[in-house]
Design an enzyme around this catalytic site. Sequence first.
Site, mmCIF file in Angstrom:
data_model
loop_
_atom_site.group_PDB
_atom_site.id
_atom_site.type_symbol
_atom_site.label_atom_id
_atom_site.label_comp_id
_atom_site.label_asym_id
_atom_site.label_seq_id
_atom_site.Cartn_x
_atom_site.Cartn_y
_atom_site.Cartn_z
ATOM 1 N N PHE A 126 8.951 0.897 -7.962
ATOM 2 C CA PHE A 126 8.755 0.758 -8.867
ATOM 3 C C PHE A 126 8.348 2.704 -8.780
ATOM 4 O O PHE A 126 7.479 2.544 -8.815
ATOM 5 C CB PHE A 126 8.492 0.486 -9.730
ATOM 6 C CG PHE A 126 9.205 -0.876 -10.120
ATOM 7 C CD1 PHE A 126 9.872 -1.175 -11.232
ATOM 8 C CD2 PHE A 126 9.079 -2.146 -9.497
ATOM 9 C CE1 PHE A 126 10.845 -1.843 -11.402
ATOM 10 C CE2 PHE A 126 9.626 -3.135 -9.368
ATOM 11 C CZ PHE A 126 10.261 -2.972 -10.648
ATOM 12 N N HIS A 178 6.061 -0.484 -15.502
ATOM 13 C CA HIS A 178 7.794 -1.041 -14.523
ATOM 14 C C HIS A 178 8.643 0.300 -15.096
ATOM 15 O O HIS A 178 10.233 -0.375 -15.059
ATOM 16 C CB HIS A 178 7.297 -2.160 -13.700
ATOM 17 C CG HIS A 178 6.998 -3.424 -13.546
ATOM 18 N ND1 HIS A 178 5.993 -3.061 -13.587
ATOM 19 C CD2 HIS A 178 7.302 -3.227 -12.055
ATOM 20 C CE1 HIS A 178 5.012 -4.159 -12.803
ATOM 21 N NE2 HIS A 178 6.014 -4.099 -11.418
ATOM 22 N N ASP A 194 6.900 4.272 -11.620
ATOM 23 C CA ASP A 194 5.606 4.166 -11.859
ATOM 24 C C ASP A 194 4.802 3.845 -10.926
ATOM 25 O O ASP A 194 3.357 4.134 -10.612
ATOM 26 C CB ASP A 194 5.596 2.059 -12.428
ATOM 27 C CG ASP A 194 6.942 2.054 -13.412
ATOM 28 O OD1 ASP A 194 6.258 2.171 -14.842
ATOM 29 O OD2 ASP A 194 7.429 2.033 -12.912
ATOM 30 N N SER A 205 0.819 -0.879 0.040
ATOM 31 C CA SER A 205 -0.004 0.229 -0.241
ATOM 32 C C SER A 205 0.418 1.398 -0.630
ATOM 33 O O SER A 205 1.346 1.886 1.345
ATOM 34 C CB SER A 205 -0.702 0.023 1.235
ATOM 35 O OG SER A 205 -2.252 1.067 1.036
ATOM 36 N N GLU A 206 1.148 1.674 -1.101
ATOM 37 C CA GLU A 206 2.030 2.724 -1.471
ATOM 38 C C GLU A 206 1.441 4.188 -0.559
ATOM 39 O O GLU A 206 1.785 5.307 -0.434
ATOM 40 C CB GLU A 206 2.118 2.977 -2.606
ATOM 41 C CG GLU A 206 3.152 2.325 -3.806
ATOM 42 C CD GLU A 206 2.588 1.257 -3.596
ATOM 43 O OE1 GLU A 206 3.461 0.088 -4.462
ATOM 44 O OE2 GLU A 206 1.605 0.746 -3.495
#
Length: 585
Positions: free
Chosen positions: A332, A378, A334, A308-309
């Site tokens: 990453f 990515h 992205d 969970s960024e």
Amino acid sequence: NRIAQTTPIELSLAGSIPDRFHAFGIACEELDSSDVLEISPLAAKWVTLVRQTQSPGALILHTVRFGPHSKGDDTRPAEEIARLKESRDPLKILAARLATDEREAIEAEERALIEQAFEAALKDEYPTPQRMAERGEALTPSPSPTGRGETALTADPSPTGRGETALAADPSPTGRGETALTADPSPTGRGETALTTDPSPTGRGEIALTADPSPTGRGEIALTADPSPPRGGTTAFNPSPSPTRRGEGDGRTTVLQCLNLAIHQALEHDERVFLLGQDLLDPYGGAFKVTQGCSTRFPHRVFPTPISEAGLVGIAAGMALRGLLPLAEIMFGDFLTLIADQVVNHIAKFRWMYNEAVKVPLVVRTPMGGGRGYGPTHSQSLEKLYLGVPGIHVVAVTNFGDPGDLLHHALFGDDEPVILIEHKSLYPLSVWEDRDPDLEREVAWTVWGYPIYTLRLKGAPRPNLTLIAYSYMAELARQAMIQLAYQAEIFCELVVPTLLNPFADERIGASVQRTGKALVIEEGTLSLGWGAEIVARIAERFSPKPIRVARIAAAEHPIPASPPLEKATLPNVEAIIHKAKSLMV
């Protein structure tokens, strides 16, 4: 399946999954099985129940994973994986119910299908721009340029006349409603940045640069013991020379090694530093090994997080508000999209919303960029999504200076939230040394303490072209400028900023003033990006003298996984050389 990329669920999940449903009054049931004959009737029961009651429900299936998340990133013991395959493989469970001849016939049929697909893949050829053009196909459906002026992805990397626009500045770039928040009649930082040599910046965008490698008194905090420590009483970080710096002095210290050492030193130096991110625990040590060894040395200050960024950056923001120095890793670049609300609407605004009563000294570092065949999701360079956001600093690592020093300054010398961009292709490269046989380096500093590097060919005539690039594109520009000098007698000056936001353009302006031509290289897509901003500022500054400019960037379509198509999509040395030559015509 009980494990993330390498982190067991019990190390990253608080509480239980059923309790999350119960908190909202949602009925749920769990099943720990890989047997489809057990799963199917239970699933049918719950589907029927949800349809009949018109209420939500949850069926939690506990399963297992038999292989790595991607490639060689499975850190579980081989014995454990073998045991799971033997007891939990759904195919083996079903095969045990079949007669021997029936099972063998099915397996033979499947093996033949797999072999057929494998042979077809071996014989198939990678798609290339040439083959796509022969079939009338294009990566970009629109006939508009694909990012570097080329209307098609063909073998010709040398388009002309579609991007190198001659720019003359508008004599009145301001006066269009930019209200100043100060009494200064000519504020900057809202588009009308003054590219002057004024040594007294006002802190509103007009960045004064000097060639002094350790400027003081203008906000550029050097990584040395300073009598005016940053962050309310903290001593500025000054890592002493250490024998643990791998390759020090031999020219083989890599960007990855410098960053890894810098994180170890930061954790050792200040107990307020905490490391958060996904799959950071040893022996894996993060997807690109930048944090390897940290969880072993500092187990209580390395937090493996759920996938969970937004959650991990939100927690890091709270830690920063309480006086800690969190260093958050997004696996990453992205996935910076997943933290946008936390950064744009909260982290970047807190100082303003609370009238300077709080600071958010948070660093988010992330690997960015393509060139490794990781495919559309990515391989992107998305930092430009944050370049127009006031209240955050976006910093790009380069191999032309010590990346560890850059990270330390972001942690200990910058009170603003920092997004630190690390291009994946930089990790194995050696860090610059002044013994470079071809180039000499000049270092200047922004008022925020971040360096800007200018590189020139040793003993070369006066440069007649300015190359402007950051991160890995600067390395490609370095290669191009050497070839341009020896093969075409085109002599360049390469300007490499590390601070992308706020914009630091004085050194760029000074170089363009000398050369009269500028080529901007970035890996993000061409439209509405960093390069466009530089070109706009050059146009605003140089009046009435026209300046020839050109841009090179990624083609405007998703980045392919196919190596030939990825190579055609991203900027390369050959494209830089051709575009530079076209500017000299």
